[in-house]
Write a protein that holds these residues in place. Sequence first.
Motif, PDB file in Angstrom:
ATOM      1  N   ALA A  21       0.889  -1.131  -0.049  1.00  0.00           N
ATOM      2  CA  ALA A  21      -0.026  -0.040   0.040  1.00  0.00           C
ATOM      3  C   ALA A  21       0.900   1.399  -0.061  1.00  0.00           C
ATOM      4  CB  ALA A  21      -0.758  -0.078   1.127  1.00  0.00           C
ATOM      5  N   THR A  22       0.291   2.442  -0.405  1.00  0.00           N
ATOM      6  CA  THR A  22       0.939   3.542  -0.518  1.00  0.00           C
ATOM      7  C   THR A  22       0.937   4.669   0.581  1.00  0.00           C
ATOM      8  OG1 THR A  22      -0.538   4.681  -1.893  1.00  0.00           O
ATOM      9  CG2 THR A  22       1.189   3.498  -2.950  1.00  0.00           C
ATOM     10  N   ALA A  23       0.145   4.279   1.719  1.00  0.00           N
ATOM     11  CA  ALA A  23      -0.328   5.063   2.865  1.00  0.00           C
ATOM     12  C   ALA A  23      -0.999   6.382   2.515  1.00  0.00           C
ATOM     13  CB  ALA A  23       0.802   5.213   3.565  1.00  0.00           C
ATOM     14  N   GLY A  24      -1.745   6.459   1.281  1.00  0.00           N
ATOM     15  CA  GLY A  24      -2.368   7.582   0.779  1.00  0.00           C
ATOM     16  C   GLY A  24      -1.980   8.394  -0.283  1.00  0.00           C
ATOM     17  N   TYR A  25      -0.578   8.027  -0.656  1.00  0.00           N
ATOM     18  CA  TYR A  25      -0.098   8.611  -1.847  1.00  0.00           C
ATOM     19  C   TYR A  25      -0.663   8.180  -3.211  1.00  0.00           C
ATOM     20  CZ  TYR A  25       3.491   9.983   1.576  1.00  0.00           C
ATOM     21  OH  TYR A  25       4.219  10.475   2.440  1.00  0.00           O
ATOM     22  N   VAL A  26      -0.223   8.945  -4.224  1.00  0.00           N
ATOM     23  CA  VAL A  26      -0.886   8.298  -5.505  1.00  0.00           C
ATOM     24  C   VAL A  26       0.148   7.446  -6.131  1.00  0.00           C
ATOM     25  CG1 VAL A  26      -1.137   9.408  -8.181  1.00  0.00           C
ATOM     26  CG2 VAL A  26      -1.531  10.795  -6.010  1.00  0.00           C
ATOM     27  N   SER A  27      -0.477   6.255  -6.607  1.00  0.00           N
ATOM     28  CA  SER A  27       0.250   5.137  -7.227  1.00  0.00           C
ATOM     29  C   SER A  27      -0.204   4.848  -8.598  1.00  0.00           C
ATOM     30  CB  SER A  27       0.347   4.142  -6.430  1.00  0.00           C
ATOM     31  OG  SER A  27      -0.865   3.511  -6.426  1.00  0.00           O
ATOM     32  N   ILE A  28       0.703   4.817  -9.698  1.00  0.00           N
ATOM     33  CA  ILE A  28       0.427   4.551 -10.914  1.00  0.00           C
ATOM     34  C   ILE A  28       1.392   3.370 -11.428  1.00  0.00           C
ATOM     35  CG2 ILE A  28      -0.199   6.903 -11.563  1.00  0.00           C
ATOM     36  CD1 ILE A  28       2.397   7.356 -12.783  1.00  0.00           C
ATOM     37  N   ASN A  29       0.849   2.949 -12.553  1.00  0.00           N
ATOM     38  CA  ASN A  29       1.596   1.616 -13.065  1.00  0.00           C
ATOM     39  C   ASN A  29       2.982   1.995 -13.610  1.00  0.00           C
ATOM     40  OD1 ASN A  29       1.283   1.830 -15.835  1.00  0.00           O
ATOM     41  ND2 ASN A  29      -0.888   1.040 -15.549  1.00  0.00           N
ATOM     42  N   TYR A  30       3.827   1.218 -14.094  1.00  0.00           N
ATOM     43  CA  TYR A  30       5.217   1.535 -14.219  1.00  0.00           C
ATOM     44  C   TYR A  30       5.015   2.167 -15.912  1.00  0.00           C
ATOM     45  CZ  TYR A  30       9.911   0.897 -16.095  1.00  0.00           C
ATOM     46  OH  TYR A  30      11.098   1.198 -16.479  1.00  0.00           O
ATOM     47  N   ASN A  31       4.418   1.498 -16.669  1.00  0.00           N
ATOM     48  CA  ASN A  31       4.015   2.187 -18.045  1.00  0.00           C
ATOM     49  C   ASN A  31       3.631   3.614 -18.081  1.00  0.00           C
ATOM     50  OD1 ASN A  31       5.270   0.058 -19.414  1.00  0.00           O
ATOM     51  ND2 ASN A  31       3.304  -0.841 -19.562  1.00  0.00           N
ATOM     52  N   ASP A  32       2.723   3.834 -17.159  1.00  0.00           N
ATOM     53  CA  ASP A  32       1.992   5.249 -17.006  1.00  0.00           C
ATOM     54  C   ASP A  32       3.049   6.268 -16.423  1.00  0.00           C
ATOM     55  OD1 ASP A  32      -0.518   4.475 -18.084  1.00  0.00           O
ATOM     56  OD2 ASP A  32      -1.489   4.280 -16.159  1.00  0.00           O
ATOM     57  N   GLY A  33       3.885   5.685 -15.633  1.00  0.00           N
ATOM     58  CA  GLY A  33       4.993   6.675 -15.002  1.00  0.00           C
ATOM     59  C   GLY A  33       5.750   7.062 -15.941  1.00  0.00           C
TER      60      GLY A  33
END
Length: 58
Positions: A21-33
């Motif tokens: 989990a990211t503890a409330g941060y934004v997470s995106i998949n590798y390709n979107d990054g």
Amino acid sequence: MDNHGQHNGSGFFIHVKNQWATAGYVSINYNDGRTLLSRLGTEAYVVDVQNRAQLQNY
């Protein structure tokens, strides 16, 4: 002169999705990054932080 975000502490964290989990941060998949990074303007300041201790450098 455009000073958006300059010297005012603005910023945000983006995490690449993994099994934790990211503890409330934004997470995106590798390709979107990769797409996001390729589209940032020349004024963007990107910091690749691998652990909490490295944040003390910024």
